[in-house]
Each structure stands twice: as structure tokens, then as C-alpha cells.
Scaffold this motif. Structure first.
Motif, short mmCIF file in Angstrom:
data_model
loop_
_atom_site.label_atom_id
_atom_site.label_comp_id
_atom_site.label_asym_id
_atom_site.label_seq_id
_atom_site.Cartn_x
_atom_site.Cartn_y
_atom_site.Cartn_z
N PHE B 35 6.55 -7.82 0.88
CA PHE B 35 5.83 -6.58 1.15
C PHE B 35 4.36 -6.75 0.82
O PHE B 35 3.99 -7.52 -0.08
N GLN B 37 1.45 -4.20 -0.51
CA GLN B 37 1.14 -2.85 -0.97
C GLN B 37 -0.36 -2.64 -0.80
O GLN B 37 -1.16 -3.30 -1.48
N GLY B 41 -1.26 2.43 -1.83
CA GLY B 41 0.07 2.40 -2.45
C GLY B 41 1.23 2.25 -1.51
O GLY B 41 2.38 2.13 -1.95
N GLN B 42 1.00 2.24 -0.23
CA GLN B 42 2.09 2.11 0.74
C GLN B 42 2.62 0.68 0.78
O GLN B 42 1.84 -0.27 0.89
N LEU B 43 3.93 0.54 0.66
CA LEU B 43 4.58 -0.76 0.80
C LEU B 43 4.86 -1.02 2.27
O LEU B 43 5.60 -0.28 2.92
#
Lengths: 116, 111
Positions: B35, B37, B41-43
Motif C-alpha cells: 500500500f 499511504q 492518510g488514504q491507503l
């Protein structure tokens, strides 16, 4: 299509209060997960639902935390008597397949919880 | 439970440079995901790669399951690649369906 959505995006509450955090998974995904991410750390598992039932709640830190998914879609994470240590970003994820092959998880944007 | 270690913890690159991020894990896995990030803050899902090699544009990943490691390659880095890169695994045995995350690699790409 639409991704995982979470509401609210931010929540500020006072110590001792009750909060509910909502997660709307990707349409058709049967598995739903809650994680918690503290500053500077990777997300940590809280609970996993397969359909309506909690298949694994081993990550819930104590009995102040509870989650439901009554119709097998939307889930709500409930925290009673909040403490300052509960402050974190709460992430929700969903996946299409329940077990075995191709259970790739997709994450929502998170709810930032601050307990004052 | 399964242990996941990522290296390096921090990385600063000049735009256009290449880099390799490493993820070591302590047991056999059923699932491995990379992932990104972003600063909000979005994965963001990069790869689902419990074994083998995959490529997606400037990014590629290789997982050698028998040796319990995975590598993420970033080529011709851009400032938008900045953020934290996480490796996350689901154990083959006894781990249920939960992902265990490493501590991440913080990447900063400068002009």
C-alpha cells in the motif's frame, strides 16, 4: 465504482462519551474489517465480519469496543466511555472473497477520532 | 503472531531516482499486499502479490514466498510518490483473514 466510505471523517469527543463510527463497504463485498492506526504506526486489526457475524474480534482492545453489521453491509464501530488513548484513525476495509483466494482488502479514508 | 519488518524506515530521493523497498515476514503467507499511504492518510492499493512478480507502470513488486520476503521497486520517482509505503500480510496458518502491517517506509521525493 464507489470505494469504501467512512463517516464522519473527523470526530472530536470528550473523555467518557460514547461514539459511533460508520463504514459503508464496496458493494457486493462480503467481508468487512476494522483497523486502528496510531501516529507513526501501521494499522492494527480490530475485528472482521463475514456477512453479519463477527468472525474474528480478537483485536478489540477491551469491552468498551463493539461493532455490528446487522444486514451484512454497513458496519458501525461503537466505543463506550472513551479514553484519551482511544485517539487514533479508525480504518475500515472490505474484500470480495471471504477466505482463501484473492481476498484483497480495500481501505476507506478513515475516521480521525480525538478524545479530549 | 507473524512478524513483518520493512526497510529502510526512511528514504529521501531526488526526483527521477530509482529505489527498492524491502518487506521480510516471519511465516508463510496467504496474502501479501503493498500500500501507499498518501499525505492525506488514504491507503492506496499497489499490489496484491502473495508470490511472483507484477508490474504497474513505474512500480513493480516481487515476492519470494519460500524465502519470506517481498520487494517493491519504484523507478523514475516523482514527488507524488512521497508518503508511507506499507507491506501487509495474512498468515497462511492460524491468522484468520486479518492483515498484519509492517511499520512502513517513509519516502520523500525532492525536486
Amino acid at each position: 465504482g464507489a470505494g469504501v466510505s467512512q463517516t464522519p471523517s473527523n470526530k472530536v469527543t470528550e473523555k467518557g462519551k460514547y461514539v459511533e463510527l460508520r463504514c459503508d463497504p464496496i458493494s457486493g463485498h462480503t467481508a468487512l474489517y476494522w483497523y486502528r492506526q496510531s501516529l507513526g504506526q501501521g494499522p492494527e486489526f480490530l475485528i472482521y465480519f463475514q456477512g453479519t457475524g463477527a468472525a474474528d474480534d480478537s483485536g478489540l482492545p477491551n469491552d468498551r469496543f463493539f461493532a455490528v453489521r446487522p444486514e451484512g453491509s454497513v458496519s458501525t464501530l461503537k466505543i463506550q466511555r472513551t479514553e484519551r488513548g482511544d485517539s487514533a484513525v479508525y480504518l475500515c476495509a472490505s474484500s470480495l472473497y471471504p477466505t482463501g483466494s484473492r481476498d484483497e482488502q480495500y481501505f476507506g479514508p478513515g475516521t480521525r477520532l480525538t478524545v479530549t | 503472531g507473524i512478524q513483518v519488518e520493512q526497510s529502510p524506515p526512511d528514504l529521501i530521493l531526488q526526483e527521477g531516482a530509482n529505489s527498492t523497498l524491502r518487506c521480510n515476514f516471519s511465516d508463510s503467507v496467504n496474502n501479501l499486499q503493498w500500500f501507499h499511504q498518501n499525505p492525506w492518510g488514504q491507503l492506496i492499493n499497489l499490489f496484491y502479490i502473495p508470490s511472483g512478480t507484477k508490474q504497474n507502470g513505474r512500480l513493480s513488486a516481487t515476492t519470494v514466498a519460500t524465502e519470506r520476503y517481498s520487494l517493491l521497486y519504484i523507478s523514475s520517482s516523482q514527488t507524488t510518490d512521497s508518503g508511507v509505503y506499507f507491506c501487509a500480510v495474512e498468515p497462511l496458518r492460524g491468522g484468520g483473514n486479518k492483515l498484519t502491517f509492517g511499520t512502513g517506509t517513509q519516502l520523500k521525493v525532492e525536486l
